[in-house]
Design a protein around this motif. Structure first.
Motif, PDB file in Angstrom:
ATOM      1  N   MET A   3      -9.686  30.082  85.843  1.00 23.86           N
ATOM      2  CA  MET A   3      -9.974  29.043  86.865  1.00 23.86           C
ATOM      3  C   MET A   3     -10.586  27.910  86.236  1.00 23.86           C
ATOM      4  SD  MET A   3     -12.025  31.381  89.449  1.00 23.86           S
ATOM      5  CE  MET A   3     -12.105  30.127  90.720  1.00 23.86           C
ATOM      6  N   ILE A   4     -10.094  26.912  86.993  1.00 26.57           N
ATOM      7  CA  ILE A   4     -10.718  25.545  86.628  1.00 26.57           C
ATOM      8  C   ILE A   4     -11.502  24.879  87.419  1.00 26.57           C
ATOM      9  CG2 ILE A   4     -10.036  22.992  86.135  1.00 26.57           C
ATOM     10  CD1 ILE A   4      -7.066  24.054  85.105  1.00 26.57           C
ATOM     11  N   GLU A   5     -12.589  24.363  87.252  1.00 26.00           N
ATOM     12  CA  GLU A   5     -13.614  23.927  88.056  1.00 26.00           C
ATOM     13  C   GLU A   5     -12.989  22.686  88.878  1.00 26.00           C
ATOM     14  OE1 GLU A   5     -17.760  23.186  87.453  1.00 26.00           O
ATOM     15  OE2 GLU A   5     -17.623  24.958  85.716  1.00 26.00           O
ATOM     16  N   HIS A   6     -13.269  22.339  90.168  1.00 28.56           N
ATOM     17  CA  HIS A   6     -12.679  21.467  90.915  1.00 28.56           C
ATOM     18  C   HIS A   6     -13.244  20.096  90.540  1.00 28.56           C
ATOM     19  CE1 HIS A   6      -9.759  23.877  93.194  1.00 28.56           C
ATOM     20  NE2 HIS A   6     -10.794  24.765  93.321  1.00 28.56           N
ATOM     21  N   SER A   7     -14.511  20.040  89.841  1.00 26.35           N
ATOM     22  CA  SER A   7     -15.290  18.721  89.562  1.00 26.35           C
ATOM     23  C   SER A   7     -14.554  18.067  88.313  1.00 26.35           C
ATOM     24  CB  SER A   7     -16.694  19.255  89.466  1.00 26.35           C
ATOM     25  OG  SER A   7     -16.947  20.114  88.406  1.00 26.35           O
ATOM     26  N   HIS A   8     -13.648  18.886  87.677  1.00 25.45           N
ATOM     27  CA  HIS A   8     -13.099  18.126  86.269  1.00 25.45           C
ATOM     28  C   HIS A   8     -12.382  16.938  86.894  1.00 25.45           C
ATOM     29  CE1 HIS A   8     -13.430  21.745  83.793  1.00 25.45           C
ATOM     30  NE2 HIS A   8     -14.524  21.376  84.099  1.00 25.45           N
ATOM     31  N   MET A   9     -12.523  15.922  86.233  1.00 24.50           N
ATOM     32  CA  MET A   9     -11.828  14.594  86.547  1.00 24.50           C
ATOM     33  C   MET A   9     -10.681  14.341  85.883  1.00 24.50           C
ATOM     34  SD  MET A   9     -13.535  13.220  89.054  1.00 24.50           S
ATOM     35  CE  MET A   9     -13.159  11.451  88.705  1.00 24.50           C
ATOM     36  N   ALA A  10     -10.489  15.193  84.520  1.00 22.86           N
ATOM     37  CA  ALA A  10      -9.422  15.113  83.566  1.00 22.86           C
ATOM     38  C   ALA A  10      -9.104  16.608  83.443  1.00 22.86           C
ATOM     39  CB  ALA A  10      -9.683  14.241  82.798  1.00 22.86           C
ATOM     40  N   LEU A  11      -7.750  16.697  82.900  1.00 24.07           N
ATOM     41  CA  LEU A  11      -7.226  18.133  82.414  1.00 24.07           C
ATOM     42  C   LEU A  11      -6.614  18.062  81.254  1.00 24.07           C
ATOM     43  CD1 LEU A  11      -5.224  18.924  85.752  1.00 24.07           C
ATOM     44  CD2 LEU A  11      -7.577  20.030  85.189  1.00 24.07           C
ATOM     45  N   THR A  12      -6.762  18.919  80.268  1.00 23.29           N
ATOM     46  CA  THR A  12      -6.300  18.856  79.019  1.00 23.29           C
ATOM     47  C   THR A  12      -4.714  19.183  79.316  1.00 23.29           C
ATOM     48  OG1 THR A  12      -6.619  21.420  78.825  1.00 23.29           O
ATOM     49  CG2 THR A  12      -8.004  19.728  77.853  1.00 23.29           C
ATOM     50  N   LEU A  36       4.509  11.218  84.017  1.00 22.13           N
ATOM     51  CA  LEU A  36       2.765  11.537  84.018  1.00 22.13           C
ATOM     52  C   LEU A  36       2.071  10.923  83.145  1.00 22.13           C
ATOM     53  CD1 LEU A  36       1.058  14.064  84.938  1.00 22.13           C
ATOM     54  CD2 LEU A  36       2.127  15.454  83.166  1.00 22.13           C
ATOM     55  N   PRO A  37       1.269  10.211  83.616  1.00 21.17           N
ATOM     56  CA  PRO A  37       0.549   9.402  82.921  1.00 21.17           C
ATOM     57  C   PRO A  37      -0.627  10.181  82.054  1.00 21.17           C
ATOM     58  CG  PRO A  37       0.407   8.401  84.958  1.00 21.17           C
ATOM     59  CD  PRO A  37       1.058   9.693  85.004  1.00 21.17           C
ATOM     60  N   ILE A  38      -0.856   9.749  80.978  1.00 18.79           N
ATOM     61  CA  ILE A  38      -1.894  10.493  80.207  1.00 18.79           C
ATOM     62  C   ILE A  38      -2.931   9.502  79.461  1.00 18.79           C
ATOM     63  CG2 ILE A  38      -0.345  12.470  79.056  1.00 18.79           C
ATOM     64  CD1 ILE A  38      -0.309  10.690  76.446  1.00 18.79           C
ATOM     65  N   ARG A  39      -4.284  10.176  79.027  1.00 22.43           N
ATOM     66  CA  ARG A  39      -5.118   9.221  78.303  1.00 22.43           C
ATOM     67  C   ARG A  39      -5.284  10.015  77.056  1.00 22.43           C
ATOM     68  NH1 ARG A  39      -4.282   7.387  82.915  1.00 22.43           N
ATOM     69  NH2 ARG A  39      -6.019   6.142  84.154  1.00 22.43           N
ATOM     70  N   LYS A  40      -5.825   9.088  76.162  1.00 20.73           N
ATOM     71  CA  LYS A  40      -6.076   9.761  74.738  1.00 20.73           C
ATOM     72  C   LYS A  40      -7.655   9.536  74.494  1.00 20.73           C
ATOM     73  CE  LYS A  40      -3.547  11.261  72.106  1.00 20.73           C
ATOM     74  NZ  LYS A  40      -3.260  12.357  71.844  1.00 20.73           N
ATOM     75  N   ARG A  43      -7.939  12.605  69.362  1.00 23.08           N
ATOM     76  CA  ARG A  43      -6.702  13.452  69.256  1.00 23.08           C
ATOM     77  C   ARG A  43      -6.189  14.015  70.520  1.00 23.08           C
ATOM     78  NH1 ARG A  43      -6.756  16.741  63.948  1.00 23.08           N
ATOM     79  NH2 ARG A  43      -4.745  17.568  65.040  1.00 23.08           N
ATOM     80  N   ARG A  44      -7.276  14.317  71.570  1.00 22.45           N
ATOM     81  CA  ARG A  44      -7.140  14.955  72.603  1.00 22.45           C
ATOM     82  C   ARG A  44      -6.491  14.204  73.610  1.00 22.45           C
ATOM     83  NH1 ARG A  44     -11.784  18.647  74.709  1.00 22.45           N
ATOM     84  NH2 ARG A  44     -10.509  20.043  75.944  1.00 22.45           N
ATOM     85  N   THR A  45      -5.472  14.990  74.306  1.00 21.66           N
ATOM     86  CA  THR A  45      -4.644  14.116  75.289  1.00 21.66           C
ATOM     87  C   THR A  45      -5.055  14.708  76.766  1.00 21.66           C
ATOM     88  OG1 THR A  45      -2.450  14.190  73.978  1.00 21.66           O
ATOM     89  CG2 THR A  45      -2.294  14.034  76.343  1.00 21.66           C
ATOM     90  N   LEU A  46      -5.489  13.786  77.434  1.00 21.08           N
ATOM     91  CA  LEU A  46      -5.891  14.046  78.841  1.00 21.08           C
ATOM     92  C   LEU A  46      -5.122  13.762  79.927  1.00 21.08           C
ATOM     93  CD1 LEU A  46      -9.868  13.355  78.087  1.00 21.08           C
ATOM     94  CD2 LEU A  46      -8.593  15.601  78.256  1.00 21.08           C
ATOM     95  N   ILE A  47      -4.960  14.272  80.967  1.00 24.39           N
ATOM     96  CA  ILE A  47      -4.579  13.789  82.611  1.00 24.39           C
ATOM     97  C   ILE A  47      -5.485  13.785  83.465  1.00 24.39           C
ATOM     98  CG2 ILE A  47      -2.593  14.439  84.009  1.00 24.39           C
ATOM     99  CD1 ILE A  47      -1.315  16.152  81.670  1.00 24.39           C
ATOM    100  N   VAL A  48      -5.564  12.564  84.058  1.00 22.59           N
ATOM    101  CA  VAL A  48      -6.402  12.496  85.064  1.00 22.59           C
ATOM    102  C   VAL A  48      -5.973  13.121  86.457  1.00 22.59           C
ATOM    103  CG1 VAL A  48      -7.501  10.757  86.524  1.00 22.59           C
ATOM    104  CG2 VAL A  48      -7.028  10.146  84.209  1.00 22.59           C
ATOM    105  N   LYS A  49      -6.867  13.930  86.946  1.00 18.01           N
ATOM    106  CA  LYS A  49      -6.734  14.955  87.879  1.00 18.01           C
ATOM    107  C   LYS A  49      -5.899  14.230  89.261  1.00 18.01           C
ATOM    108  CE  LYS A  49      -7.071  18.918  90.218  1.00 18.01           C
ATOM    109  NZ  LYS A  49      -6.164  18.641  91.221  1.00 18.01           N
ATOM    110  N   SER A  50      -6.189  13.021  89.513  1.00 17.61           N
ATOM    111  CA  SER A  50      -5.563  12.218  90.641  1.00 17.61           C
ATOM    112  C   SER A  50      -4.159  11.821  90.192  1.00 17.61           C
ATOM    113  CB  SER A  50      -6.311  10.885  90.875  1.00 17.61           C
ATOM    114  OG  SER A  50      -6.663  10.056  89.850  1.00 17.61           O
ATOM    115  N   ASP A  51      -4.006  11.683  88.611  1.00 21.67           N
ATOM    116  CA  ASP A  51      -2.469  11.123  88.172  1.00 21.67           C
ATOM    117  C   ASP A  51      -1.942  12.677  88.484  1.00 21.67           C
ATOM    118  OD1 ASP A  51      -3.116   8.396  87.820  1.00 21.67           O
ATOM    119  OD2 ASP A  51      -3.499   9.210  85.635  1.00 21.67           O
ATOM    120  N   ALA A  52      -2.438  13.758  87.990  1.00 25.40           N
ATOM    121  CA  ALA A  52      -1.753  15.107  88.088  1.00 25.40           C
ATOM    122  C   ALA A  52      -1.199  15.318  89.571  1.00 25.40           C
ATOM    123  CB  ALA A  52      -2.445  15.995  87.536  1.00 25.40           C
ATOM    124  N   ASP A  53      -2.176  14.927  90.585  1.00 26.25           N
ATOM    125  CA  ASP A  53      -1.776  15.353  91.821  1.00 26.25           C
ATOM    126  C   ASP A  53      -0.740  14.236  92.501  1.00 26.25           C
ATOM    127  OD1 ASP A  53      -3.579  17.361  92.068  1.00 26.25           O
ATOM    128  OD2 ASP A  53      -5.267  15.869  92.962  1.00 26.25           O
TER     129      ASP A  53
END
Length: 66
Positions: A3-12, A36-40, A43-53
């Motif tokens: 499960m992923i908490e819905h409060s997370h603003m970014a996803l690995t 699919l935009p990413i943020r760095k 070294r960690r790659t993150l995807i903003v939840k709103s970009d994923a949606d």
């Protein structure tokens, strides 16, 4: 159960793949294609939840055979 908490603003990448039901190779191909935009963060790659949606909603509908 995963499960992923819905409060997370970014996803690995791993969380994105699990949450959206896609594989890592497909996720990285979407990133490389610019769909699919990413943020760095270091070294960690993150995807903003709103970009994923937004990515999910941009996928074509396939109503064939329904």
């Amino acid at each position: 159960m995963f499960m992923i908490e819905h409060s997370h603003m970014a996803l690995t990448i791993r969380d994105f793949c699990r949450l959206y039901g896609v594989g890592r190779t497909f996720a990285y191909s979407e990133i490389a294609a610019g769909r699919l935009p990413i943020r760095k963060a270091g070294r960690r790659t993150l995807i903003v939840k709103s970009d994923a949606d937004a990515w999910l909603h941009s996928l074509p509908h396939n109503n064939e055979g329904v």
